[in-house]
Scaffold this active site. Structure first.
Site, PDB file in Angstrom:
ATOM      1  N   LYS A   9      45.620 -51.560 -23.263  1.00  6.87           N
ATOM      2  CA  LYS A   9      46.384 -52.210 -23.246  1.00  6.87           C
ATOM      3  C   LYS A   9      45.745 -52.818 -24.489  1.00  6.87           C
ATOM      4  CE  LYS A   9      49.515 -53.878 -20.093  1.00  6.87           C
ATOM      5  NZ  LYS A   9      49.961 -55.162 -19.470  1.00  6.87           N
ATOM      6  N   TYR A  50      59.153 -52.193 -21.529  1.00  6.77           N
ATOM      7  CA  TYR A  50      59.145 -53.148 -20.252  1.00  6.77           C
ATOM      8  C   TYR A  50      60.438 -53.839 -20.206  1.00  6.77           C
ATOM      9  CZ  TYR A  50      54.020 -53.530 -19.765  1.00  6.77           C
ATOM     10  OH  TYR A  50      52.730 -53.436 -19.786  1.00  6.77           O
ATOM     11  N   THR A  92      47.784 -57.383 -11.003  1.00  7.59           N
ATOM     12  CA  THR A  92      48.146 -58.174 -12.408  1.00  7.59           C
ATOM     13  C   THR A  92      47.444 -59.046 -13.003  1.00  7.59           C
ATOM     14  OG1 THR A  92      50.704 -57.515 -11.741  1.00  7.59           O
ATOM     15  CG2 THR A  92      50.666 -58.573 -13.576  1.00  7.59           C
ATOM     16  N   ASN A 118      45.766 -57.819 -19.431  1.00  6.81           N
ATOM     17  CA  ASN A 118      44.440 -57.645 -18.028  1.00  6.81           C
ATOM     18  C   ASN A 118      44.548 -55.886 -18.393  1.00  6.81           C
ATOM     19  OD1 ASN A 118      47.391 -56.738 -18.409  1.00  6.81           O
ATOM     20  ND2 ASN A 118      47.908 -57.301 -16.407  1.00  6.81           N
ATOM     21  N   HIS A 121      47.639 -51.191 -18.165  1.00  5.60           N
ATOM     22  CA  HIS A 121      49.509 -50.251 -17.336  1.00  5.60           C
ATOM     23  C   HIS A 121      49.306 -49.690 -17.065  1.00  5.60           C
ATOM     24  CE1 HIS A 121      53.582 -49.868 -17.236  1.00  5.60           C
ATOM     25  NE2 HIS A 121      52.609 -48.774 -18.042  1.00  5.60           N
ATOM     26  N   GLU A 132      58.998 -43.540 -18.869  1.00  5.39           N
ATOM     27  CA  GLU A 132      57.977 -44.110 -19.170  1.00  5.39           C
ATOM     28  C   GLU A 132      57.270 -42.790 -20.359  1.00  5.39           C
ATOM     29  OE1 GLU A 132      55.253 -46.163 -17.462  1.00  5.39           O
ATOM     30  OE2 GLU A 132      56.559 -48.038 -17.326  1.00  5.39           O
TER      31      GLU A 132
HETATM   32  N1  LIG Z   1      54.568 -64.374 -15.066  1.00  2.61           N
HETATM   33  C1  LIG Z   1      54.049 -64.123 -15.788  1.00  2.61           C
HETATM   34  N2  LIG Z   1      53.914 -64.039 -16.744  1.00  2.61           N
HETATM   35  C2  LIG Z   1      52.837 -63.820 -17.795  1.00  2.61           C
HETATM   36  N3  LIG Z   1      53.208 -62.262 -17.807  1.00  2.61           N
HETATM   37  C3  LIG Z   1      53.376 -62.184 -16.769  1.00  2.61           C
HETATM   38  C4  LIG Z   1      53.827 -62.275 -16.096  1.00  2.61           C
HETATM   39  N4  LIG Z   1      54.441 -61.135 -14.976  1.00  2.61           N
HETATM   40  C5  LIG Z   1      53.541 -59.944 -15.768  1.00  2.61           C
HETATM   41  N5  LIG Z   1      53.549 -60.315 -16.820  1.00  2.61           N
HETATM   42  C6  LIG Z   1      52.742 -59.399 -18.142  1.00  2.61           C
HETATM   43  O1  LIG Z   1      54.150 -58.775 -18.035  1.00  2.61           O
HETATM   44  C7  LIG Z   1      52.921 -57.358 -17.539  1.00  2.61           C
HETATM   45  C8  LIG Z   1      53.938 -56.087 -17.389  1.00  2.61           C
HETATM   46  O2  LIG Z   1      53.966 -57.015 -15.042  1.00  2.61           O
HETATM   47  P1  LIG Z   1      54.745 -56.320 -14.499  1.00  2.61           P
HETATM   48  O3  LIG Z   1      55.121 -57.195 -13.320  1.00  2.61           O
HETATM   49  O4  LIG Z   1      55.392 -54.626 -14.024  1.00  2.61           O
HETATM   50  O5  LIG Z   1      53.244 -56.064 -14.171  1.00  2.61           O
HETATM   51  P2  LIG Z   1      51.738 -54.531 -14.014  1.00  2.61           P
HETATM   52  O6  LIG Z   1      52.763 -53.875 -13.361  1.00  2.61           O
HETATM   53  O7  LIG Z   1      50.833 -54.724 -13.525  1.00  2.61           O
HETATM   54  O8  LIG Z   1      51.564 -54.769 -15.153  1.00  2.61           O
HETATM   55  P3  LIG Z   1      51.464 -53.912 -16.236  1.00  2.61           P
HETATM   56  O9  LIG Z   1      53.481 -52.604 -15.625  1.00  2.61           O
HETATM   57  O10 LIG Z   1      51.585 -53.770 -17.789  1.00  2.61           O
HETATM   58  O11 LIG Z   1      51.020 -52.351 -15.469  1.00  2.61           O
HETATM   59  C9  LIG Z   1      51.743 -57.250 -17.074  1.00  2.61           C
HETATM   60  O12 LIG Z   1      50.826 -56.761 -17.324  1.00  2.61           O
HETATM   61  C10 LIG Z   1      51.366 -59.100 -17.917  1.00  2.61           C
HETATM   62  O13 LIG Z   1      50.579 -58.927 -18.843  1.00  2.61           O
HETATM   63 MG   LIG Z   2      54.492 -52.790 -13.911  1.00  3.53          MG
END
Ligand SMILES: Nc1ncnc2c1ncn2[C@@H]1O[C@H](COP(=O)(O)OP(=O)(O)OP(=O)(O)O)[C@@H](O)[C@H]1O
Ligand SMILES: [Mg+2]
Length: 139
Positions: A9, A50, A92, A118, A121, A132
């Site tokens: 990212k 997303y 996450t 973080n 992805h 994706e």
């Molecule tokens: N409650 C939240 N508040 C703010 N940002 C969030 C929150 N939950 C998720 N995100 C952001 O959205 C991204 C996607 O959320 P997801 O639930 O898919 O988590 P993930 O699968 O661990 O991450 P990614 O899809 O990016 O690999 C997270 O990596 C984070 O950057």
């Molecule tokens: Mg995710």
């Protein structure tokens, strides 16, 4: 062979962590199938990526973060790579990620800007990986 999509990212690119992320992928024995530096990613692409989060209150912050600078996107393959890459990324929330994971070792526990910065992805299922990979690489 199983494939998954990964992204370094914008925070990871800004902080010069692309090499260290790729090193972990290679060290683990996964094969790089695709690898691209994208200097400008559109909001539309991030919205599709997303799509499950579009209706969340925090989504605008995610879109702003993911379009805030260049990112690196790729496809890796290997046995159980989808689950394994998720394990290598860690939880996450960086403050909940286990030591040894990318998010624990590199992400700052308190992210600025209202979203979770973080570093990486990874697709969360076989269906997500297929969707994706098609979205980012059109195959
Ligand atoms: N409650 C939240 N508040 C703010 N940002 C969030 C929150 N939950 C998720 N995100 C952001 O959205 C991204 C996607 O959320 P997801 O639930 O898919 O988590 P993930 O699968 O661990 O991450 P990614 O899809 O990016 O690999 C997270 O990596 C984070 O950057
Ligand atoms: Mg995710």
């Amino acid at each position: 062979m199983e494939k998954t999509l990964f992204i370094v990212k914008p925070d990871g690119v800004r902080r010069g962590l692309v090499g260290q992320v790729l090193q972990r992928i290679e060290q683990r024995g996964f094969q790089l199938e695709r690898l691209e530096y994208r200097s400008a990613v559109s909001s539309e692409l991030i919205d599709q990526h997303y799509e499950q989060l579009l209706d969340k209150a925090f989504y605008p912050a995610i879109r702003a973060f993911m379009t805030s600078g260049p990112l690196v996107v790729g496809v890796i393959s290997g046995p159980k790579v989808i689950e394994c890459w998720r394990t290598m990324m860690g939880a996450t929330l960086p403050e909940e990620a286990l030591p040894g994971t990318i998010r624990a070792d590199f992400a700052h526990a308190a992210s600025p800007g209202g979203t979770i910065e973080n570093i990486v992805h990874g697709s969360d299922s076989a269906a997500s990986a297929a969707r994706e990979i098609k979205l980012w690489f059109g195959e």
